[in-house]
Design a protein around this motif. Structure first.
Motif, PDB file in Angstrom:
ATOM      1  N   LEU A 135       0.826  -1.206   0.000  1.00  0.00           N
ATOM      2  CA  LEU A 135       0.000   0.000   0.000  1.00  0.00           C
ATOM      3  C   LEU A 135       0.863   1.261   0.000  1.00  0.00           C
ATOM      4  CD1 LEU A 135      -2.767  -1.022   2.563  1.00  0.00           C
ATOM      5  CD2 LEU A 135      -2.919  -1.049   0.072  1.00  0.00           C
ATOM      6  N   SER A 136       0.350   2.301  -0.632  1.00  0.00           N
ATOM      7  CA  SER A 136       1.063   3.582  -0.664  1.00  0.00           C
ATOM      8  C   SER A 136       0.903   4.302   0.674  1.00  0.00           C
ATOM      9  CB  SER A 136       0.499   4.462  -1.784  1.00  0.00           C
ATOM     10  OG  SER A 136      -0.844   4.835  -1.476  1.00  0.00           O
ATOM     11  N   LYS A 137       1.690   5.355   0.845  1.00  0.00           N
ATOM     12  CA  LYS A 137       1.605   6.137   2.077  1.00  0.00           C
ATOM     13  C   LYS A 137       0.212   6.733   2.245  1.00  0.00           C
ATOM     14  CE  LYS A 137       3.752   9.953   4.606  1.00  0.00           C
ATOM     15  NZ  LYS A 137       4.807  10.995   4.599  1.00  0.00           N
ATOM     16  N   GLU A 138      -0.370   7.205   1.140  1.00  0.00           N
ATOM     17  CA  GLU A 138      -1.710   7.802   1.204  1.00  0.00           C
ATOM     18  C   GLU A 138      -2.750   6.755   1.612  1.00  0.00           C
ATOM     19  OE1 GLU A 138       0.447   8.171  -1.321  1.00  0.00           O
ATOM     20  OE2 GLU A 138       1.008  10.248  -0.837  1.00  0.00           O
ATOM     21  N   ARG A 169     -11.702  -1.037  -1.232  1.00  0.00           N
ATOM     22  CA  ARG A 169     -11.344   0.142  -2.020  1.00  0.00           C
ATOM     23  C   ARG A 169      -9.911   0.037  -2.532  1.00  0.00           C
ATOM     24  NH1 ARG A 169     -11.994   6.040   0.663  1.00  0.00           N
ATOM     25  NH2 ARG A 169     -13.931   5.016   1.343  1.00  0.00           N
ATOM     26  N   ASP A 170      -9.023  -0.435  -1.681  1.00  0.00           N
ATOM     27  CA  ASP A 170      -7.623  -0.596  -2.084  1.00  0.00           C
ATOM     28  C   ASP A 170      -7.442  -1.777  -3.040  1.00  0.00           C
ATOM     29  OD1 ASP A 170      -6.622   1.580  -0.569  1.00  0.00           O
ATOM     30  OD2 ASP A 170      -6.720   0.360   1.243  1.00  0.00           O
ATOM     31  N   PRO A 190      -3.208  -3.227  -7.713  1.00  0.00           N
ATOM     32  CA  PRO A 190      -3.059  -4.628  -8.126  1.00  0.00           C
ATOM     33  C   PRO A 190      -2.024  -5.407  -7.319  1.00  0.00           C
ATOM     34  CG  PRO A 190      -2.132  -3.145  -9.774  1.00  0.00           C
ATOM     35  CD  PRO A 190      -2.894  -2.295  -8.810  1.00  0.00           C
ATOM     36  N   ASN A 191      -0.983  -4.751  -6.857  1.00  0.00           N
ATOM     37  CA  ASN A 191       0.031  -5.439  -6.056  1.00  0.00           C
ATOM     38  C   ASN A 191      -0.552  -5.894  -4.715  1.00  0.00           C
ATOM     39  OD1 ASN A 191       2.122  -5.189  -7.944  1.00  0.00           O
ATOM     40  ND2 ASN A 191       2.674  -3.156  -7.189  1.00  0.00           N
ATOM     41  N   PHE A 192      -1.365  -5.021  -4.130  1.00  0.00           N
ATOM     42  CA  PHE A 192      -2.031  -5.374  -2.873  1.00  0.00           C
ATOM     43  C   PHE A 192      -3.015  -6.519  -3.108  1.00  0.00           C
ATOM     44  CE2 PHE A 192      -5.538  -4.363   0.257  1.00  0.00           C
ATOM     45  CZ  PHE A 192      -4.861  -4.855   1.365  1.00  0.00           C
ATOM     46  N   GLY A 210      -1.189  -9.725  -3.349  1.00  0.00           N
ATOM     47  CA  GLY A 210      -0.724 -10.129  -2.021  1.00  0.00           C
ATOM     48  C   GLY A 210      -1.811 -10.847  -1.237  1.00  0.00           C
ATOM     49  N   ILE A 211      -3.018 -10.294  -1.271  1.00  0.00           N
ATOM     50  CA  ILE A 211      -4.153 -10.912  -0.581  1.00  0.00           C
ATOM     51  C   ILE A 211      -4.496 -12.256  -1.215  1.00  0.00           C
ATOM     52  CG2 ILE A 211      -6.616 -10.703  -0.076  1.00  0.00           C
ATOM     53  CD1 ILE A 211      -4.934  -8.946   1.705  1.00  0.00           C
ATOM     54  N   LEU A 212      -4.462 -12.333  -2.553  1.00  0.00           N
ATOM     55  CA  LEU A 212      -4.754 -13.592  -3.244  1.00  0.00           C
ATOM     56  C   LEU A 212      -3.721 -14.661  -2.882  1.00  0.00           C
ATOM     57  CD1 LEU A 212      -5.809 -12.355  -6.809  1.00  0.00           C
ATOM     58  CD2 LEU A 212      -7.277 -13.390  -5.060  1.00  0.00           C
ATOM     59  N   LYS A 213      -2.465 -14.276  -2.757  1.00  0.00           N
ATOM     60  CA  LYS A 213      -1.424 -15.226  -2.349  1.00  0.00           C
ATOM     61  C   LYS A 213      -1.678 -15.733  -0.936  1.00  0.00           C
ATOM     62  CE  LYS A 213       2.297 -13.517  -5.330  1.00  0.00           C
ATOM     63  NZ  LYS A 213       3.609 -12.807  -5.374  1.00  0.00           N
TER      64      LYS A 213
END
Length: 228
Positions: free
Chosen positions: A18-21, A115-116, A121-123, A126-129
């Motif tokens: 996740l980004s800082k925002e 929302r994230d 897509p990277n997040f 990660g959740i799918l893994k």
């Protein structure tokens, strides 16, 4: 309350993507709490509606069978997250999560995580893994129960505990489990688990220090785990 963007724990799970925002927004909506040893985080039938991030401590995740036996599916430690299934399903939980020691956890509502997932897509990967790894663990439990002896499952469990929680300087596994918990991991009666542990002690493969277990012969455990 600690801020997600400053929390070192996120480096061990999917929140690192996740980004800082995004992390700042999660910090504003998360709930942090202390869970005492023996307290329930969630139980079968609960609507989780979000993720739990383990900031400190260990909990056991288990499933109650129809005959009243509690099968421990996994041990969740510092840095892990649980509740991923609630992100893709509206079904209630089919598992229980109980603290094995005092814990600090953070809860993030489903709507914020979704929302994230839609934007990052990277997040999402990660959740799918995480979900895929959980399915793999469940598959392994099924195969072990069907094809391995209780003695093999005990040896394999001790090796997995060593790998997951490491050993301290005295060779003791860094997690304290009751004999009942060990029995519920390997799928046997507590009396049987006690007898098998005592047998390993007599053979000088392990030794006890209260509830603590010290591994004396790793190769001996590996031979038993592989049926030799």
């Amino acid at each position: 309350m600690s801020k997600c963007e400053q929390c070192i724990i996120r480096q061990f799970n999917s929140f690192k993507y996740l980004s800082k925002e995004e992390l700042l927004r999660l910090s504003s909506c998360k709930t942090s709490k202390i869970i005492k040893k023996g307290e329930t985080i969630f139980e079968e039938g609960d609507h989780l509606n979000g993720l739990f991030c383990i900031k400190d401590g260990v909990c056991k995740v288990s499933k109650m069978s129809e005959n009243g036996r509690n099968q421990i599916i996994d041990l969740i430690k510092k840095g892990d997250i649980i509740g991923e299934r609630s992100l893709v399903s509206d079904e209630t939980s089919n598992l229980n999560a109980v603290a094995l020691n005092d814990m600090e956890i953070c809860f993030i509502p489903k709507e914020e995580i979704v929302r994230d997932l839609a934007k990052n897509p990277n997040f999402t990967m990660g959740i799918l893994k995480d979900l895929a790894n959980n399915l793999k663990k469940a598959d392994n439990v099924i195969v072990d129960m069907a094809q391995k002896t209780v003695k093999q499952r005990l040896a394999e469990t001790l090796l997995k505990l060593k790998e997951k929680f490491d050993l301290n300087e005295d060779g003791i596994i860094n997690i304290q489990l009751s004999r009942e918990d060990i029995a519920n991991i390997i799928g046997t009666a507590t009396e049987s688990a006690i007898r098998l542990l005592s047998d390993l002690k007599k053979k000088k493969i392990i030794e006890f220090k209260g509830k603590e277990i010290k591994i004396l012969d790793i190769k001996g455990l590996e031979k038993i785990a592989h049926g030799f």
